[in-house]
Scaffold this active site. Structure first.
Site: not given
Length: 320
Positions: A162-164, A274, A276
């Site tokens: 994951f991105d943060g 994932f 954004d």
């Protein structure tokens, strides 16, 4: 007794995210729904190759074999196909021996209203609009990019990265950067380093995966979670304090400070990544299956990003 999905990790997935239906989608886009329907019926027994999410779905379903007395994961096909054209997807599910028995075929109608009805924790689709509607409805969702041509899923493990900011965590810090710049962002994060960030769209998914991890002895857990973020020191401190507040232990974390994420993700061997930002997802999708998490209500005001290298938006055809 009705079957209860509330104590399980429930993945909602479009048929095109699960299987490679790009040729079929081109027929739909170029020739219309009637030609698409005729083609699907004529080829409903033809084999379908795995799509972008296939390795992740297969790996998650394998968790049910490890603890037979308790199903941990359910997968539901949620598609704009009609039940008639959707038959091909179920034939492919049977051919690949995937333990999937539930589906919602909306016949061209929106899919978002059915996500909460099926208790969906994560919705994966190739369709930008469907994903945005899911995010706006409060469901974790990602628009999947084309699967990498050379990718081998790790065996006997499930690896999710994951991105943060704006994914696991809220977009609050992202907005400060967009509106006031990098220096203001750094000062804000240092000032609030011990204050937990608010939950982002994928926070509940992270917590659900953490609960699954707790079902296994630490040395035998098949689920590994990584955070791969553009943050670096000292902004990394707030990430760690947030995870402590949430009582979540990630297995690996990479604070890259603007470095490209693709090589780290390839080394990690992610079943899915994932993020954004389109630029990060596009480069990552060359080496690992990847999905973009849109902001609630569309793009962040100003369109700015914390890191250099975000590429221009790629043109995407309408997806089914």
């Amino acid at each position: 007794m009705p079957y209860d999905l509330s104590d399980k990790l429930v993945i909602g997935i479009s048929s095109r995210a699960l299987f490679d239906l790009e040729a079929e989608n081109a027929i739909y886009a170029e020739k219309g729904v009637e030609a698409y329907s005729d083609y699907q019926r004529a080829h409903e027994n033809d084999a379908l190759e795995p799509g972008t999410a296939f390795p992740l779905v297969k790996a998650l379903l394998s968790l049910n074999e490890l603890i037979p007395e308790r199903r941990l994961v359910e997968v539901v096909v949620i598609s704009r196909n009609t039940p008639d054209t959707g038959l091909r997807a179920f034939n492919a599910i049977a051919a690949h021996k995937l333990d999937i028995s539930r589906a919602a075929f909306t016949g061209g109608g929106p899919t978002a209203p059915y996500l909460k009805a099926f208790k969906i924790d994560l919705f994966l689709s190739r369709d930008t609009g469907d994903v945005q509607e899911a995010i706006d409805a409060g469901v974790a969702a990602a628009q999947l990019y084309t699967a990498p041509t050379e990718y081998s899923a790790p065996e006997n493990q499930i690896r999710i990265a994951f991105d943060g900011d704006a994914v696991l965590f809220s977009a609050e810090s992202e907005r400060i950067f967009a509106e006031k710049g990098l220096e203001a962002f750094a000062k804000h994060e240092q000032r609030h380093r011990k204050k937990a960030m608010k939950e982002g769209p994928f926070a509940k998914l992270l917590l659900a995966l953490s609960e699954i991890q707790k079902q296994f002895p630490p040395t035998e857990c098949p689920v590994r979670i990584a955070i791969v973020t553009a943050r670096n020191s000292p902004a990394h401190q707030r990430v760690i304090h947030t995870l402590r507040t949430w009582n979540v232990n990630v297995d690996e974390a990479f604070f890259l400070g603007g470095l490209k994420k693709a090589e780290v993700l390839q080394a990690f061997g992610a079943h899915m990544f994932f993020d954004d930002q389109e630029g990060h997802v596009e480069t990552a999708s060359v080496v690992v299956p990847s999905g973009r998490v849109p902001y609630k209500g569309g793009q962040l005001a100003g369109g700015a990003r914390k890191t250099a290298g975000a590429s221009k938006p790629a043109a995407r055809a309408a997806k089914r």
